[in-house]
Design an enzyme around this catalytic site. Structure first.
Site, short mmCIF file in Angstrom:
data_model
loop_
_atom_site.label_atom_id
_atom_site.label_comp_id
_atom_site.label_asym_id
_atom_site.label_seq_id
_atom_site.Cartn_x
_atom_site.Cartn_y
_atom_site.Cartn_z
CB VAL A 86 -0.95 0.01 1.21
CG1 VAL A 86 -1.98 -1.09 1.10
CG2 VAL A 86 -0.18 -0.11 2.53
CG ASN A 126 3.64 -6.27 6.62
OD1 ASN A 126 3.94 -5.21 6.09
ND2 ASN A 126 4.56 -7.10 7.09
CB ILE A 128 5.29 -2.69 4.22
CG1 ILE A 128 6.16 -1.78 5.09
CG2 ILE A 128 5.79 -2.69 2.78
CD1 ILE A 128 7.62 -2.20 5.14
CD GLU A 129 3.41 -8.44 3.36
OE1 GLU A 129 2.62 -9.23 2.80
OE2 GLU A 129 4.23 -8.81 4.21
CG MET A 130 -2.34 -6.74 1.95
SD MET A 130 -3.13 -8.35 2.07
CE MET A 130 -4.53 -8.12 0.99
#
Length: 347
Positions: A86, A126, A128-130
């Site tokens: 994201v 997470n 950074i991820e979602m």
């Protein structure tokens, strides 16, 4: 989960490889993956899990799905050194392939998730991820999509079944269908001695004699098939530090499993990766620092076995690895339920 290593590994590598080859222990990949007793695979679960796998509404921005980093129309990864989440944030590790992940004894490079079900709960929260705040917020997003209720009930029965545990079970059920059997290697070990080329057979022998099978064994070439699920099969990388590759490919920058356990002995320990479908999963290693499979073979031989392979040995091993490319089950895009107009609020 307890870190596993191979006692007296250095002295036994060549012997282990030769024994596997001599005893006929080369194993074909099963055509179905085992499912845990508390999450038997059903068609309804697979259908729901596939929807959730492709649904970007699992993320805070409505822009990142499991599919974003694990492209199942090709190699099950994203071909980036490290993935983008994201707000364009860049993660710290290469996305491992989701193909045949059902045969991993633990999930993630550091093995922090003991199962596919637990792994599915990681990326949504997470940052950074979602980027979801927590798992309650994640499943809350799904609850706000009315069309999902019927699919959860079809998979898990009537009642208050739209929850994160069931969402994770459904995703895991779908991922257990992502199996790539019937490679040239699989056909060869089942008795079709014409399935592999002479070079691939030679590479198979070189692979064993070099000692690669000490870690890359079993049907998925990711460790012993007898390793209990959740325990993990880990190896230090590099096992033999000090080569030029340490700096060239930044092998010592990541703490590996120690980042999870905070144990010094887990520094640079990683879950042993599958060698299947490597032609589809470049770049290689935990940090995606190598683009060439030939180079990856050379680096692994030096850093893990302290061996300098000749060019023809490298080519033969790569030819053998190409024989591990299996048949991918056909993937079709799921139809997702419509989005309420006020659901996505973050830009």
């Amino acid at each position: 989960m307890k870190t596993r290593c191979i006692p007296l590994m250095v002295g036994m590598l060549a012997l282990a490889g030769s024994a596997i080859a001599a005893d006929g222990q080369w194993q074909a990949l099963p055509e179905t993956a085992p499912a845990p007793s508390d999450n038997p695979t059903t068609e309804a679960k697979v259908t729901l899990g596939k929807m959730l796998f492709f649904d970007p509404r699992f993320s805070s921005t409505g822009s990142i799905s499991c599919f974003s980093c694990h492209n199942v129309t090709e190699g099950g990864d994203d071909h980036r050194p490290t993935s983008i989440g994201v707000h364009g944030q860049v993660g710290g590790r290469n996305a491992p392939t989701v193909w045949n992940a059902a045969f991993n004894s633990a999930q993630f490079w550091d093995g922090r998730a003991p199962s596919l079900e637990e792994q599915a709960k990681g990326p949504p929260v997470n940052a950074i991820e979602m980027g979801m705040k927590d798992l309650d917020a994640t499943v809350g997003r799904i609850k706000k999509i009315p069309g999902y209720q019927a699919h959860f009930e079809a998979a898990f029965g009537k009642g208050d079944v739209v929850n994160m545990d069931n969402a994770a079970k459904a995703i895991a059920a779908y991922e257990r269908t992502l199996i790539t059997p019937n490679s040239a290697y699989d056909r060869y070990v089942k008795g079709d001695k014409k399935a592999m080329t002479e070079q691939q057979v030679r590479g198979m022998d070189t692979f064993a004699k070099t000692g690669c099978t000490a870690c890359h064994s079993g049907p998925a070439f990711n460790g012993s098939q007898n390793m209990p699920m959740g325990q993990g099969f880990f190896m230090k990388f590099p096992t033999f530090p000090g080569s030029v590759y340490d700096t060239q490919y930044r092998l010592l920058e990541d703490q590996g499993r120690a980042a999870v356990t905070n144990k010094p002995e887990d520094k640079q320990m990683y879950r042993v990766q599958t060698l299947r479908n490597l032609a589809y999963t470049a770049p290689y290693f935990h940090n995606g620092s190598l683009k060439s499979l030939d180079e990856a073979v050379k680096v692994m031989a030096k850093t893990q076995l302290n061996k300098d392979l000749k060019d023809d040995e490298v080519k033969d091993i790569v030819a053998f690895l190409d024989a591990l490319n299996g048949e991918f089950p056909k993937q079709t895009l799921p139809q997702l339920p419509p989005t309420p107009g006020d659901l996505i609020t973050e830009n």
